[in-house]
Scaffold this active site. Structure first.
Site, PDB file in Angstrom:
ATOM      1  N   ARG A 197     -13.543 -72.814 -29.022  1.00  0.00           N
ATOM      2  CA  ARG A 197     -14.157 -71.504 -28.336  1.00  0.00           C
ATOM      3  C   ARG A 197     -14.896 -70.730 -29.004  1.00  0.00           C
ATOM      4  O   ARG A 197     -14.578 -70.863 -30.092  1.00  0.00           O
ATOM      5  CB  ARG A 197     -12.593 -70.957 -28.583  1.00  0.00           C
ATOM      6  CG  ARG A 197     -10.813 -71.479 -27.894  1.00  0.00           C
ATOM      7  CD  ARG A 197      -9.728 -70.127 -28.107  1.00  0.00           C
ATOM      8  NE  ARG A 197     -10.072 -70.886 -29.279  1.00  0.00           N
ATOM      9  CZ  ARG A 197      -8.597 -69.533 -29.510  1.00  0.00           C
ATOM     10  NH1 ARG A 197      -7.551 -69.076 -29.291  1.00  0.00           N
ATOM     11  NH2 ARG A 197      -8.141 -69.378 -31.308  1.00  0.00           N
TER      12      ARG A 197
ATOM     13  N   ASP B 134      -4.888 -73.553 -34.888  1.00  0.00           N
ATOM     14  CA  ASP B 134      -5.780 -72.611 -34.172  1.00  0.00           C
ATOM     15  C   ASP B 134      -6.750 -73.497 -35.432  1.00  0.00           C
ATOM     16  O   ASP B 134      -6.246 -73.554 -37.223  1.00  0.00           O
ATOM     17  CB  ASP B 134      -6.037 -71.467 -34.432  1.00  0.00           C
ATOM     18  CG  ASP B 134      -6.073 -70.675 -33.152  1.00  0.00           C
ATOM     19  OD1 ASP B 134      -5.606 -71.183 -31.846  1.00  0.00           O
ATOM     20  OD2 ASP B 134      -5.246 -69.476 -33.061  1.00  0.00           O
TER      21      ASP B 134
ATOM     22  N   GLU C 186      -3.919 -70.382 -37.969  1.00  0.00           N
ATOM     23  CA  GLU C 186      -2.706 -70.234 -36.957  1.00  0.00           C
ATOM     24  C   GLU C 186      -1.960 -70.863 -36.470  1.00  0.00           C
ATOM     25  O   GLU C 186      -2.465 -71.704 -35.694  1.00  0.00           O
ATOM     26  CB  GLU C 186      -3.301 -68.526 -36.008  1.00  0.00           C
ATOM     27  CG  GLU C 186      -3.789 -67.765 -36.362  1.00  0.00           C
ATOM     28  CD  GLU C 186      -4.115 -66.422 -35.560  1.00  0.00           C
ATOM     29  OE1 GLU C 186      -3.573 -66.814 -34.939  1.00  0.00           O
ATOM     30  OE2 GLU C 186      -4.982 -65.254 -36.248  1.00  0.00           O
TER      31      GLU C 186
END
Length: 312
Positions: A224, A272, A280
């Site tokens: 992302r 993440d 995370e």
């Protein structure tokens, strides 16, 4: 064998089906012939020893603007369902926690995915602290003095709420920024709990990788990338999904986390990673599976149902 499946989720009329993982899971369930019952968290209630939900039979189709059909409104005894999908989005507040206590009363006789007790015990930014050696330097505090000392040591930090989601209220405090005191004061006013402060990792400009694990095993990943002028890379705030592969370091992170996720009954999780660091572990309502498939990766919804069916 067709299963009787209930899905506890946010209002289905509001979801964006193009990137919604819950919707992909529902499509796959319907494809396999499973019976779908839909309800929202406020419609869950306990009557004596019965856990009841007020909802509807659900049909779904992958068509923007007409993606669902609700029929047969009724109250359902969830103990008579084979599977309950716990899929509403955070905030991870007392309303969310209460649903996990209620669902725990029927699990595991009725399989709840993810395990509600373990969801309750594994908030995204708390569970990850079990793996501090994989994380960037991090503190959890409400103290301005702590934040100032940490920032002096790190030079450039990220301030974020402990129970936030979707990139909301995440701030970068760069080396020459003069807003540390006012931001901490704001957090102290808005949030009753401590907040998280992390070393800023410049690798984020190249992307924040979402890695998905199913029953503790790597299933797929997307990168992302934040938009220009933005620190946050979450898709909710304008981040762009890109295809990606795992690095050796990311494979090591998955190998460390996988057995613990499986032990806890966290069947569908998203972690993440920024650069070499784990930031995370998402266990409440992970996203990204539709993007993985769009980029030619695994059909993770199918992998999730394979794992569920093996457990029922």
């Amino acid at each position: 064998m067709p299963l009787r499946v209930a899905c506890q989720m946010d209002p289905i009329e509001r979801i964006d089906i193009r990137g919604d993982s819950t919707f992909a899971i529902l499509l796959e369930a319907q494809k396999r012939g499973h019976n779908l019952f839909y309800y929202t968290p406020p419609n869950l209630s306990l009557h004596g020893d019965k856990l009841l939900a007020r909802g509807h039979t659900l049909e779904v189709q992958d068509k923007q603007g007409s993606h669902y059909k609700l029929t047969r409104p009724r109250v359902e005894d969830l103990a008579k369902r084979d599977v309950v999908l716990l899929r509403q989005d955070p905030p991870f507040d007392m309303a969310y926690i209460t649903t996990t206590h209620l669902l725990e009363r029927i699990h595991p006789k009725t399989l709840v995915v993810n395990d509600p007790a373990q969801v309750r015990n594994a908030p995204e930014k708390i569970f990850v602290l079990d793996f501090l050696d994989l994380m960037p330097p991090t503190i959890v505090t409400r103290s301005l003095e702590d934040v100032q000392a940490f920032r002096k040591e790190m030079g450039d930090v990220i301030l974020k709420p402990l129970y936030g989601n979707g990139g909301a209220a995440i701030f970068r405090i760069a080396k020459d920024d003069t807003n540390t005191g006012s931001l901490v004061e704001l957090f102290q006013t808005v949030f009753r709990e401590p907040f998280m402060v992390q070393q800023y990792r410049p690798e984020v400009k190249d992307g924040d990788k979402r890695i998905i694990l199913v029953d503790g095993e790597f299933a797929g990943a997307i990168n992302r990338v934040p938009p220009a002028g933005e620190t946050r890379s979450n898709l909710h705030v304008g981040g762009t999904a890109k295809p990606t592969k795992l690095t050796k370091r990311e494979e090591e992170i998955c190998a460390r986390l996988g057995p613990e996720l499986k032990r806890r009954g966290l069947l569908f999780t998203g972690i993440d990673v920024i650069g070499p660091y784990l930031t995370e572990i998402n266990v409440t309502s992970p996203t990204g599976i539709r993007q993985v498939k769009q980029f030619g990766g695994a059909d993770i919804a199918a992998l999730i149902w394979d794992a569920i069916e093996a457990k029922v």
